[in-house]
Enzyme design. Structure first.
Site, mmCIF file in Angstrom:
data_model
loop_
_atom_site.group_PDB
_atom_site.id
_atom_site.type_symbol
_atom_site.label_atom_id
_atom_site.label_comp_id
_atom_site.label_asym_id
_atom_site.label_seq_id
_atom_site.Cartn_x
_atom_site.Cartn_y
_atom_site.Cartn_z
ATOM 1 N N TYR A 294 24.599 57.642 34.832
ATOM 2 C CA TYR A 294 25.474 56.712 35.538
ATOM 3 C C TYR A 294 24.784 56.123 36.773
ATOM 4 C CZ TYR A 294 29.565 55.014 38.121
ATOM 5 O OH TYR A 294 30.461 54.237 38.809
ATOM 6 N N THR B 52 35.419 40.711 36.192
ATOM 7 C CA THR B 52 35.325 41.440 34.933
ATOM 8 C C THR B 52 35.890 42.842 35.137
ATOM 9 O OG1 THR B 52 33.065 42.242 35.346
ATOM 10 C CG2 THR B 52 33.303 40.117 34.223
ATOM 11 N N GLY B 53 36.482 43.387 34.083
ATOM 12 C CA GLY B 53 37.114 44.696 34.220
ATOM 13 C C GLY B 53 38.258 44.641 35.204
ATOM 14 N N GLY B 54 39.154 43.657 35.027
ATOM 15 C CA GLY B 54 40.187 43.420 36.016
ATOM 16 C C GLY B 54 41.549 43.994 35.689
ATOM 17 N N THR B 55 41.633 44.922 34.733
ATOM 18 C CA THR B 55 42.952 45.410 34.317
ATOM 19 C C THR B 55 43.429 46.633 35.080
ATOM 20 O OG1 THR B 55 41.980 46.759 32.550
ATOM 21 C CG2 THR B 55 42.634 44.512 31.975
ATOM 22 N N SER B 56 42.565 47.245 35.885
ATOM 23 C CA SER B 56 42.974 48.442 36.622
ATOM 24 C C SER B 56 42.037 48.662 37.790
ATOM 25 C CB SER B 56 42.972 49.678 35.706
ATOM 26 O OG SER B 56 41.640 49.993 35.305
#
Length: 254
Positions: free
Chosen positions: A156, A17-21
Site C-alpha cells: 500500500y 474519483t472514488g466519490g461515493t464515501s
C-alpha cells in the site's frame, strides 16, 4: 466555513474519483457547498446513485467508472466534456487498501493495488489534462504511510509513494500549461477503509495514541485541505504534499 470561502468554486467544475464515501464524498459535499459543479465516480451504480441523492442531485453528476479501466476513463472524460465543457479541478482520490505482511501478498493483491492506486491515478490525470485550463489544479490522494514504514504497509505505502512522486514530477511536466499538481497525505481518518468504530478497541486506542491530536481525523478535515489546494488561494502552491494527520508523522505524542 467563513464567508470568504463559501464562493471559491462558483462556476468551477470538479472531478472527484472514488466519490461515493469517505474523503471523496466529504470533498464533493464541501466543494458543492462552495459553489462547484461536481462530478463523482464509483464502480457501484447503487452506491453512486445514493451518494448523488445525498449530495442533492442538481449540482452533482455521478458517473460509473473504474479508475484502472482506460476505456472507462475515456468515457468519463467525454461525459464531462459533454455535460460541462471542461474541468477546473481534479481530485484523484480513488484507491484500495491491501494491508498484509509482505510474505502474504499475492500477485492478485499486487495487481489490484498497483492498478487502482497508481495506474488509475496516472491515467486519470493524463486523460483529464486536456479538459483543464491554465490555472487548473490536480490533487492526488497519497497517504501518511509513505512517510513511515509499517509491517503491514509494504504494498500500500509503495503505491502511495509512487503517486506522491508523481505529483511532483507532474507539477514540473504540466507547469508550462499553467496546471498545478499537489498531493495530500491523510493520517488516520475515520472512513470505510479504516473505520474507528469497527476496529478492535486496542487497535483503535493504539492508533489514537500515536497521534498528538489523540483522535482520528474526520473526512471533512481532509476535504478542507483539498478545497484549499484546488482554489486560487493556493495559486503559488505546486509540487507539494500536504500532510493532514494530526501530527502523526511529524511529532511524538506526550
Amino acid at each position: 466555513m467563513s464567508e470568504s470561502t463559501t464562493a471559491r468554486y462558483t462556476g468551477k467544475t470538479v472531478l472527484i474519483t472514488g466519490g461515493t464515501s469517505g474523503m471523496g464524498l466529504a470533498t464533493a459535499r464541501r466543494l458543492r457547498d462552495e459553489g462547484a459543479r461536481v462530478v463523482i465516480t464509483g464502480r457501484d451504480r447503487g452506491r453512486l446513485d445514493a451518494a448523488v441523492e445525498e449530495l442533492g442531485g442538481d449540482a452533482v453528476l455521478g458517473v460509473t467508472a473504474d479508475a484502472a479501466d482506460l476505456t472507462a476513463l475515456d468515457a468519463l472524460m467525454e461525459t464531462v466534456r459533454a455535460r460541462h465543457g471542461g474541468l477546473d479541478v481534479v481530485f484523484a482520490n480513488a484507491g484500495v487498501g491491501v494491508f498484509k505482511p509482505s510474505a502474504e501478498i499475492t500477485e492478485a493483491d499486487f495487481d489490484l493495488a498497483v492498478d487502482v492506486n497508481f495506474k488509475g491515478v496516472f491515467f486519470t490525470v493524463q486523460r483529464a489534462v486536456p479538459l483543464l485550463p491554465p490555472g487548473g489544479s490536480v490533487i492526488i490522494n497519497a497517504s501518511w504511510t509513505l512517510h513511515r514504514g509499517g509491517s503491514l504497509l509494504s504494498l500500500y505505502s509503495a503505491t502511495k509513494a509512487a503517486v506522491h512522486n508523481l505529483a511532483r514530477t507532474l507539477a514540473a511536466d504540466l507547469a508550462p500549461r499553467g496546471i498545478r499538481v499537489n498531493s495530500i497525505s491523510p493520517g488516520y481518518i475515520d472512513t470505510p477503509m479504516y473505520p474507528e468504530a469497527d476496529l478492535p478497541a486496542d487497535v483503535a486506542a493504539a492508533s489514537r495514541a500515536r497521534v498528538p491530536a489523540h483522535r482520528f481525523g474526520r473526512p471533512a478535515e481532509v476535504a478542507a485541505a483539498v478545497a484549499f489546494l484546488g482554489s486560487a488561494e493556493a495559486a503559488y502552491v505546486n509540487g507539494q504534499d500536504l500532510v493532514v494527520d494530526g501530527g502523526l508523522v511529524a511529532a511524538i505524542p506526550d
